[in-house]
Design a protein around this motif. Structure first.
Motif, short mmCIF file in Angstrom:
data_model
loop_
_atom_site.label_atom_id
_atom_site.label_comp_id
_atom_site.label_asym_id
_atom_site.label_seq_id
_atom_site.Cartn_x
_atom_site.Cartn_y
_atom_site.Cartn_z
N SER A 127 0.87 -1.17 0.00
CA SER A 127 0.00 0.00 0.00
C SER A 127 0.91 1.23 0.00
N GLN A 410 -0.49 6.68 9.85
CA GLN A 410 0.13 5.72 8.94
C GLN A 410 1.62 5.63 9.23
N GLY A 863 -4.09 -1.82 3.73
CA GLY A 863 -5.28 -1.14 3.24
C GLY A 863 -6.26 -0.75 4.33
N PHE A 864 -6.10 -1.33 5.51
CA PHE A 864 -6.97 -0.98 6.64
C PHE A 864 -6.12 -0.64 7.86
N THR A 866 -5.44 2.54 8.97
CA THR A 866 -5.79 3.78 9.66
C THR A 866 -7.26 3.82 10.04
N GLN A 869 -9.45 4.56 7.03
CA GLN A 869 -9.72 3.38 6.21
C GLN A 869 -10.75 2.46 6.87
N GLY A 872 -14.14 4.07 6.40
CA GLY A 872 -14.63 3.83 5.05
C GLY A 872 -15.19 2.44 4.87
N GLN A 887 -14.54 -7.66 5.49
CA GLN A 887 -13.11 -7.46 5.24
C GLN A 887 -12.28 -8.63 5.77
#
Length: 943
Positions: A127, A410, A863-864, A866, A869, A872, A887
């Motif tokens: 990422s 991050q 991809g997850f 934070t 994220q 979302g 997920q």
């Protein structure tokens, strides 16, 4: 707290569940005074500063490579960030653009890892994978699963020490073309040529900062292979680099790994960054340039000291107070009070040796630009003379510190902070010095800095609507390249394998219901002391009635322009005082109000959010001001290639009677915006922004038991109005389409934007896992068939993408391909050929299957990573009716996919003979190319 414009890329991609937007029940407009709303109390900025700390260890290899390690065990990922001490300011005359060109060349593969670097990295599941070049540095970065770190280190070290054997004439020619298309893409935007004029005016001949990082077409054309190789030899040695490892790693682990992969790379020459004085113009420069823009833009620019100067923070604060805050001087005076401008900004771009202080004002249509310019200069002069207030300075400091805290969630964000401090100041902790300066800077220091630097002669540029001046294009190819010496390759030990990457551990999802029935969906993430809240409504741009297009967006614009107890300036000041960010907006399916704040200020931030959502004033004066801004924005959309395409394609695909058959920008039309009344806007709010149409999503470091009472206090007594809740209907039949081209004439376009697609026979609530996996190979990945063809093989584009744009109901497949103008027809033909080939006889190969499954599963942890994220994911799960563990099951479900399943999913859904192609470009250049394709062709004006 202004409505944030959705990025054009996001508008074009229409990538579903964003969020943004809200409202409240509206009362009749009343006079608003400061006494009507109690000031919200914020945590002291010193308390926020104390929250910021990035522990690190540093060591140096014998070859001079500096390594910094930051340990963060929150997720099984490591950010690998490599910063080279070279940027465009270090380029000699005749070699402009070389640093950026080499950024591209270093993605082309290396001697022991030939072929696309991005293709190899995709297999690692990264990422944040990319590279960037700027005036002072070039950096490459990726966040990878911990078991993939050794392979990432091998790849990064191979392109640092063993690159040139893969940089041949064919690679140079290809990437030169890609870079030139990147330049065209930027130049093709409204106001896209201003930077060149600004740099040439502010900096004298020979000054390191006089040319843009992208370089000139002529210098890129003239670059020989040997010259380019020598540029690498002189600048990219380990002694000119910094490597930061941030995340699931410690110093003891990092030392032997760095020695193993980087230790044998030979030192290179030392690059001492180019010195650069801050120049002063001999006299003011007043100039005008023309562009195909809707609004006249006034700019004021000064060269000022760089980021290590004692004046850097004071000047940054000055820029924020003048035109950077939502409550800025220019916003309040030119936009809100006098209403002679539709947009203002002021910023400090601080580089290593110098900075640029910028002011920009977009003049409201119908206003005298010269008079607005005189008024702008008077406001600036008064501000320089008298300076900011203590309260203004404190709000800037709080906003800066809050933003810094949120950026450090991050591991890549922390790696960048450490690398930047080491590169420019020789100190990874330089960010602490900056934070301390923001926390302690005084109005007197800000005023003194402005008086030192902004009283000098100014570069005064007006960009007025009209035909563009001549544009310098690339020279025709065909010259015989100069021969270059053969590179002696050096073999290394084999590339390490990737260990077992664990499946994603998604946080537990909890739910609670407020006393008024509003559902709350919550997950706890305690990485940083930040809370994110989204109040989401089942509305979106699809909620607009066919005769009220743009009503949802205009209603949202007005929510932070005054409540029944706070005016727009008070709202902005409160937000800044709290270090909070409240964004209002919409996607096609949802409207939302998003809050991000340091948790110490959560209670007052929720109070502010609730006021904006629940109590908009819809004051008549503000309605008229926002109406004028919206109409001006519509005019600007008609000059922007991406917005032109985003407005044109949806009705061609869905028909004008479908809720999705309107502009992806949501901005409506002139007639609707002109006719909207206050009663219409109040009704729009009452129909959609109401508790019985709302869900609240929260991700916080606090447990739900502590968050719930605060949500209850802010929203628990909110009651729905007596009027019916809004409804959307998708009953209208979607018209059948056949392949055709709509050419929208935009003269003087060095690029054409190809924007095409069709409506698929699936909805966002369907299981699209196999279809999306197939499209990784076909359209969405860097190595997708269409991007590999048009960018990596032909060099006709900076980047091409085809995507399944997941709306809640019937979803479109959309291709976005900006290409050089003289290759437009060939590019459409190439796209059609790639889709036909994939969807008939040449589906997913075994190599593509492996790369897709590895990339899609190994990238999940990054991809997850934070809270944003995670938030979302909660929202998309709700939109598409997915289970809470969606997920967590992605890895196992993806590993079970076969190539045959992917092929079948794509072939059932995507039918290229139904694609409608919108092309935005210069018809005098493009039309003959498109006519040669034999497809039905319609030509429209840009208006």
């Amino acid at each position: 707290m202004r409505l944030r414009a959705v990025s054009l890329a996001a508008l074009i991609a229409v990538i579903a569940p964003a969020t943004p937007g809200l409202a409240q029940t509206a009362a009749a407009p009343t006079a608003v005074t400061a006494a009507q709303a109690a000031e919200l109390r914020a945590a002291p900025v010193a308390e926020l500063v104390s929250e910021v700390n990035i522990p690190w260890k540093r060591f140096t290899l014998d070859n001079g490579l500096t390594v910094i390690v930051h340990e963060d065990r929150k997720a099984p990922v490591v950010a690998l960030s490599v910063w080279y001490n070279v940027g465009s300011k270090d380029e000699p005359a005749g070699s402009t653009g070389f640093a950026h060109l080499f950024e591209h060349l270093m993605f082309g593969g290396s001697e022991n890892a030939p072929g696309s670097y991005l293709g190899r990295m995709r297999n690692l599941g990264p990422s944040n994978l990319n590279g960037t070049t700027w005036f002072d540095r070039t950096n490459y970065f990726e966040t990878v699963p911990t078991p993939a770190l050794e392979q990432a280190l091998f790849l990064e070290s191979d392109r640092m020490g063993y690159l040139l054997g893969e940089v041949g004439q064919d690679v140079l020619d290809l990437q030169r073309g890609v870079v030139q298309n990147e330049k065209r893409q930027g130049d093709n935007q409204p106001y896209g040529l201003f930077e060149y004029a600004q740099l040439e005016a502010l900096f004298p001949e020979g000054h390191p900062y006089r040319h843009s990082t992208i370089g000139s077409m002529a210098d890129l054309d003239a670059a020989s292979l040997e010259t380019v190789r020598n540029w690498f030899r002189e600048n990219y040695g380990p002694n000119n680099a910094i490597v930061v490892l941030s995340g699931d790693i410690d110093e003891a682990t990092a030392r032997p790994l760095m020695q193993k992969y980087f230790g044998r790379i030979a030192r290179g020459p030392v690059n001492t960054p180019a010195e650069a004085d801050v120049p002063t113009l001999a006299a003011p420069i007043v100039a005008t340039m023309h562009d195909r823009v809707a609004n006249t833009r006034l700019t004021r620019s000064w060269a000022v000291p760089g980021l290590l100067s004692d004046d850097a923070v004071p000047l940054s604060v000055a820029a924020s107070v003048l035109g950077g805050l939502a409550s800025s001087r220019l916003d309040n005076q030119l936009v809100r009070d006098e209403q002679t401008a539709v947009g203002v900004s002021s910023s400090l771009s601080d580089f290593h040796r110098i900075g640029i202080f910028d002011i920009s004002v977009d003049v409201k249509p119908g206003q005298d630009a010269a008079e607005v310019g005189r008024r702008l200069d008077a406001i600036v002069a008064d501000f320089i003379a008298h300076g900011p207030t203590e309260e203004e300075v404190a709000r800037v400091a709080t906003r800066y510190v809050s933003g810094r805290i949120q950026s450090l969630e991050q591991v890549n964000g922390k790696a960048n902070v450490l690398a930047e401090g080491q590169l420019y100041a020789g100190d990874p902790d330089h960010y602490k010095k900056e934070l301390a300066e923001y926390a302690s800077v005084t109005p007197a220091e800000v005023t003194a800095a402005m008086q030192r630097w902004l009283t000098r002669p100014v570069f005064d540029m007006t960009i007025a609507p009209g035909e563009r001046e001549a544009y310098a294009e690339a020279a025709p190819s065909g010259a015989t390249p100069a021969p270059a010496a053969e590179i002696q390759r050096v073999a290394r030990d084999p590339m390490p394998t990737i260990g077992q990457v664990p499946d994603l551990q998604f946080p537990d999802v909890e739910r609670v219901t407020l006393s008024n029935g509003v559902k709350v969906v919550y997950a706890q993430v305690d990485t940083v002391p930040v809370t994110r809240v989204a109040v989401e409504f089942d509305a979106g741009y699809a909620a607009d009635r066919a005769n009220r297009l743009g009503a949802q967006a205009m209603m949202l614009d007005l929510l932070d322009e005054g409540t029944t107890s706070r005016d727009a300036n008070q709202l902005a000041q409160e937000e800044e005082r709290l270090g909070a960010s409240i964004n209002l907006g919409a996607t096609m399916d949802r409207t939302s109000a998003d809050l991000s704040t340091v948790t110490a200020n959560l209670t007052p931030s929720l109070t502010l959010l609730a006021d904006v959502v629940r109590n908009p004033a819809f004051a008549p004066a503000q309605i008229e001001r926002i109406r004028a801004q919206r109409l001006s924005g519509l005019a600007s959309e008609r000059t922007n290639p991406g917005a032109i395409a985003a407005r044109a394609l949806p009705p061609l695909l869905y028909g004008e009677n479908n809720p999705y058959g309107r502009s992806f920008t949501g901005s409506g039309d002139d007639a609707t915006l002109t006719a909207l009344t206050r009663a219409d806007l109040v009704a729009e709010h009452d129909a959609w922004v109401r508790p019985d149409n709302a869900t609240i999503f929260v991700v916080s470091d606090l447990p739900l038991s502590q968050v719930t009472p605060q949500l209850e206090a802010a929203f628990g007594d909110w009651r729905a109005p007596p009027t019916p809740k809004g409804t959307k209907t998708f009953a209208a039949a979607i018209p059948a389409t056949t392949s055709r081209i709509v050419l929208i004439d935009r003269p003087q376009s060095p690029q054409s934007l190809i924007y095409g697609g069709a409506v698929l026979p699936v909805s966002g609530t369907d299981d699209l896992l196999a279809l999306n996996a197939a499209n990784v190979t076909l359209g969405s990945d860097f190595l997708s068939r269409i991007n590999a063809d048009l960018r990596e093989t032909k060099g006709w584009s900076y980047g091409v993408r085809g995507g399944v744009n997941a709306l809640e109901h019937r979803v479109p497949y959309i291709v976005n391909a900006p290409v050089q103008a003289n290759r437009t027809g060939e590019s459409v033909a190439a796209l059609i050929a790639q889709y036909d080939r994939f969807l008939t006889a040449d589906g997913v190969t075994p190599q593509e299957l492996e790369r897709t499954i590895n990339g899609n599963t190994r990238s999940l942890a990054g991809g997850f990573e934070t809270s944003a994220q995670i938030l979302g994911a909660l929202r998309s799960n709700a939109l598409y009716g997915r289970p809470d563990d969606y997920q967590a099951t992605l890895a196992s479900r993806t590993r079970a996919l076969t190539a045959a399943q992917m092929d079948e999913a794509a072939r059932q859904a995507i039918h290229p003979n139904q694609f409608v192609w919108v092309v935005v470009g210069d018809a005098s250049v493009v039309r003959p190319q498109l006519e040669a394709l034999g497809l039905p062709l319609e030509v429209r004006p840009a208006q």
